[in-house]
Design a protein around this motif. Structure first.
Motif, short mmCIF file in Angstrom:
data_model
loop_
_atom_site.label_atom_id
_atom_site.label_comp_id
_atom_site.label_asym_id
_atom_site.label_seq_id
_atom_site.Cartn_x
_atom_site.Cartn_y
_atom_site.Cartn_z
N TYR A 137 0.85 -1.19 0.00
CA TYR A 137 0.00 0.00 0.00
C TYR A 137 0.88 1.24 0.00
O TYR A 137 1.92 1.31 0.64
N ALA A 138 0.45 2.20 -0.81
CA ALA A 138 1.05 3.53 -0.84
C ALA A 138 -0.11 4.47 -1.12
O ALA A 138 -1.00 4.62 -0.29
N GLY A 139 -0.16 5.08 -2.33
CA GLY A 139 -1.33 5.88 -2.67
C GLY A 139 -2.58 5.03 -2.77
O GLY A 139 -3.69 5.48 -2.57
N ALA A 140 -2.39 3.74 -3.08
CA ALA A 140 -3.49 2.77 -3.13
C ALA A 140 -2.93 1.43 -2.71
O ALA A 140 -1.71 1.24 -2.63
N ALA A 141 -3.82 0.49 -2.44
CA ALA A 141 -3.39 -0.85 -2.03
C ALA A 141 -3.51 -1.80 -3.21
O ALA A 141 -4.40 -1.66 -4.05
N GLY A 142 -2.61 -2.77 -3.29
CA GLY A 142 -2.66 -3.72 -4.39
C GLY A 142 -2.01 -5.05 -4.06
O GLY A 142 -1.15 -5.13 -3.17
N LEU A 143 -2.42 -6.09 -4.76
CA LEU A 143 -1.85 -7.43 -4.61
C LEU A 143 -0.73 -7.59 -5.63
O LEU A 143 -0.98 -7.60 -6.84
N VAL A 144 0.51 -7.69 -5.17
CA VAL A 144 1.64 -7.81 -6.10
C VAL A 144 2.12 -9.24 -6.24
O VAL A 144 2.88 -9.55 -7.16
N LEU A 145 1.68 -10.13 -5.33
CA LEU A 145 2.00 -11.55 -5.46
C LEU A 145 0.83 -12.35 -4.93
O LEU A 145 0.49 -12.27 -3.76
N PRO A 146 0.17 -13.14 -5.80
CA PRO A 146 -0.91 -14.00 -5.31
C PRO A 146 -0.33 -15.09 -4.43
O PRO A 146 0.89 -15.32 -4.43
N PRO A 147 -1.17 -15.81 -3.67
CA PRO A 147 -0.65 -16.87 -2.79
C PRO A 147 0.28 -17.83 -3.53
O PRO A 147 -0.09 -18.41 -4.55
N THR A 148 1.50 -17.95 -3.01
CA THR A 148 2.55 -18.74 -3.65
C THR A 148 3.14 -19.67 -2.61
O THR A 148 3.44 -19.26 -1.49
#
Length: 605
Positions: A290-301
């Protein structure tokens, strides 16, 4: 013949070029203390080494023209040409400009000169110099909850003392960070119970089906020989790696602009790479940023695919504002979607605590985390950095999330928390663990709990299974200390009140017991608590207990750092003597480092 000589010459030149030169040495900070974990690299190559816990290193270089680069988070990088030297000792200077400390505008004033001499922490780089404590241009917005130190209670008036256990140790490493910068920590940053519980204690583990064993001991209080000091120690059951349940972990990582400093995001990435190497194939990790928005950068691995996890970590960059609330919501959503029944479902939040956009209030986040806790997803918090560090907010989040809270100030601390204490950090064996001590007023005039000020509970909370309390991880130890004033000892710490008109002041009972300790705990997946009781005999014997002696030494240091009204005749010099006498077995060098920290505090007080 000429061809043969030419060939021999070429072989000799090749051999000389192939030779390497051994270089050894030590690395120190500007106060003369050895620096463990410093990276040494031969410039222009991948050849490198690292200093050991004594600050020593050894490296093979190509030739006398080689240049060694010495780097460590929070310190200026040094480059030194080898030349004819076989031993190179280096002093690294704190780079407070790099760490976004505040500008020193007028070093001519006597007060600033005094602070400069005390800290030695001014950047030597060109441009404006920086020093801890000034307010311009970077405002120091670190925040700590106020601590009102526990006082003595008369056992006839208040026979019960109730609190939640605490296995956090963030206060210790944060205190160390201040001392390494050449200044004493703020009083409210010193939580004595966290300092005590930073260390491992040699307690026997449980010998039954309980998740922990209880140990008690008593001795004279080192700061007041008329008082007693009682130790209550808990040793959690240590589970082997193959016994640990599968993990469903979501790394929730702050990559906002405030994390753009060497001791923040780069250290965070290095720390989590070490944790990744501890994962098993049955474990899985996702990464939310999260920074300006939140995001998923790696799905469950899964843990077998470590390269994918490490690659995702290495691609992170800092920038933007801090949408902490949105990040937490997304992390819990991912954890819940991939929930493992009977497993270790956990969000690991790594941040400097600077939540300033979205659901940023402690109350709103607390309610969200409490809700997810009840659904079986716990929260561990890792703190990084300085200047805008939000200790109070991060401690609240970890407490309400059934997890622990650690402050990572260097890569060795990351190794301690995420590798050495891997099971205790991530795997809960008992939750809502509470302690209630009943003191016998026939022999105990008054008592006080040392530390745990923000963990105190109402006496009626002890039997209330709806009341949240602390958690115990695999192999964790927890230690608490009580200072006791025996009956008959004159004291200035207790105050008399008039006799009551409507009830009796009569005290009944025998004098065979000093106190009784009661414990309540729940299994990680249970909602009903179990009770254990254990009395401590009242006799004239004092225990030869190395664990108690060391805990008393650490508590003494915390009391002097806090300038406690109860510190008696304690000084840093006396604590140094106590520490040398009680250090005992020191497998990882943590106690030796403690002695160095007391030395630093003694010099800068």
């Amino acid at each position: 013949m000429k061809k043969l000589l030419l060939l021999l010459s070429m072989v000799m030149v090749f051999s000389l070029n192939a030779m390497t030169l051994p270089i050894t040495g030590s690395v120190y900070d500007e106060t003369g203390n050895p620096l463990p974990g410093v990276t040494i690299v031969e410039k222009g190559t991948t050849n490198g080494a690292q200093t050991d816990k004594s600050g020593k290193y050894s490296i093979q270089v190509n030739d006398t023209n080689s240049t060694l680069v010495f780097s460590f988070v929070g310190f200026q990088t040094e480059e030194i040409r080898v030349g004819k030297k076989q031993q190179i000792n280096v002093i690294l200077y704190a780079d407070v400009q790099q760490l976004q400390e505040v500008v020193l505008q007028d070093a001519s004033s006597s007060s600033l000169r005094k602070r400069l001499n005390a800290t030695g922490a001014v950047s030597r780089a060109a441009g404006p110099s920086y020093m801890v404590g000034e307010s311009n241009p970077f405002h120091n917005t670190e925040s700590y909850d106020a601590i009102e130190e526990n006082i003595f209670h008369k056992s006839a008036d208040k026979p019960l003392s109730t609190f939640s256990i605490d296995v956090d140790a963030a206060s210790y490493s944060n205190m160390r960070r201040f001392l390494h910068m050449g200044q004493l920590p703020p009083k409210d940053a010193v939580r004595i119970e966290e300092m005590i519980n930073y260390f491992h204690y040699d307690y026997d583990g449980p010998k039954d089906d309980k998740p922990f064993a209880i140990h008690t001991a008593k001795t004279k209080a080192p700061w007041n020989e008329d008082h007693l000091l009682v130790k209550i120690g808990i040793q959690g059951k240590k589970l082997a790696m193959e016994q640990l349940p599968p993990s469903n972990i979501v790394f929730l990582l702050d990559v906002s602009g405030s994390m753009n400093a060497p001791n923040k995001l780069p250290l965070l990435i290095s720390s989590l790479k070490m944790l990744t190497n501890e994962l098993r194939p049955q474990d899985q990790v996702a990464i939310v940023v999260y920074a300006g928005a939140a995001g998923l950068v790696l799905p469950p691995t899964d843990g077998a695919n470590k390269s994918a996890i490490i690659e995702a970590l290495e691609n992170l960059e800092a920038g933007g504002s801090t949408a902490g609330g949105a990040g937490i919501k997304l992390a819990y959503k991912v954890a819940k979607e991939h929930f493992v029944e009977g497993g270790n479902n956990r969000v690991i939040l790594a941040t400097d605590g600077d939540f300033n956009i979205g659901a940023s209030s402690n109350g709103e986040m607390q309610r969200l985390i409490e809700e997810k806790r009840e659904e079986g997803v716990f929260l561990t918090v890792l703190g990084f950095g300085m200047g805008n560090y939000k200790d109070s907010k991060m401690e609240t989040l970890a407490d309400k999330g059934n997890g622990n809270y650690a402050y990572i100030d260097n890569i060795l601390e990351a190794k301690k928390v995420l590798v050495t204490e891997f099971g205790g950090t991530l795997f809960t064996i008992a939750k809502d663990v509470k302690i209630q001590v009943e003191f016998n007023p026939n022999v105990v005039q008054a008592y006080r709990l040392i530390g745990y000020e923000n963990r105190k509970l109402n006496d009626e909370d002890f039997n209330d299974d709806k009341k949240d309390a602390g958690e115990l991880g695999s192999g964790h130890t927890v230690t608490a200390l009580y200072e006791i004033i025996p009956v008959g000892v004159k004291s200035n710490f207790t105050k008399e009140v008039d006799d009551l008109k409507y009830q009796s002041q009569t005290i009944t009972g025998d004098t065979d017991e000093l106190l009784t300790v009661k414990f309540r705990y729940k299994e990680p997946d249970e909602n009903t608590s179990q009770l254990i009781e254990q009395p401590l005999a009242n006799d004239s014997l004092f225990d030869e207990d190395e664990n108690l002696n060391w805990a008393a030494t650490v508590a003494s240091f915390g009391m002097v750092l806090r300038d406690s009204e109860f510190k008696g005749n304690l000084t840093f010099s006396k604590i140094l003597t106590m520490a040398h006498q009680s250090a005992g077995v020191d497998e990882f060098g943590y106690r030796a480092e403690f002695i160095k920290l007391v030395n630093i505090a003694n010099r800068i007080q």
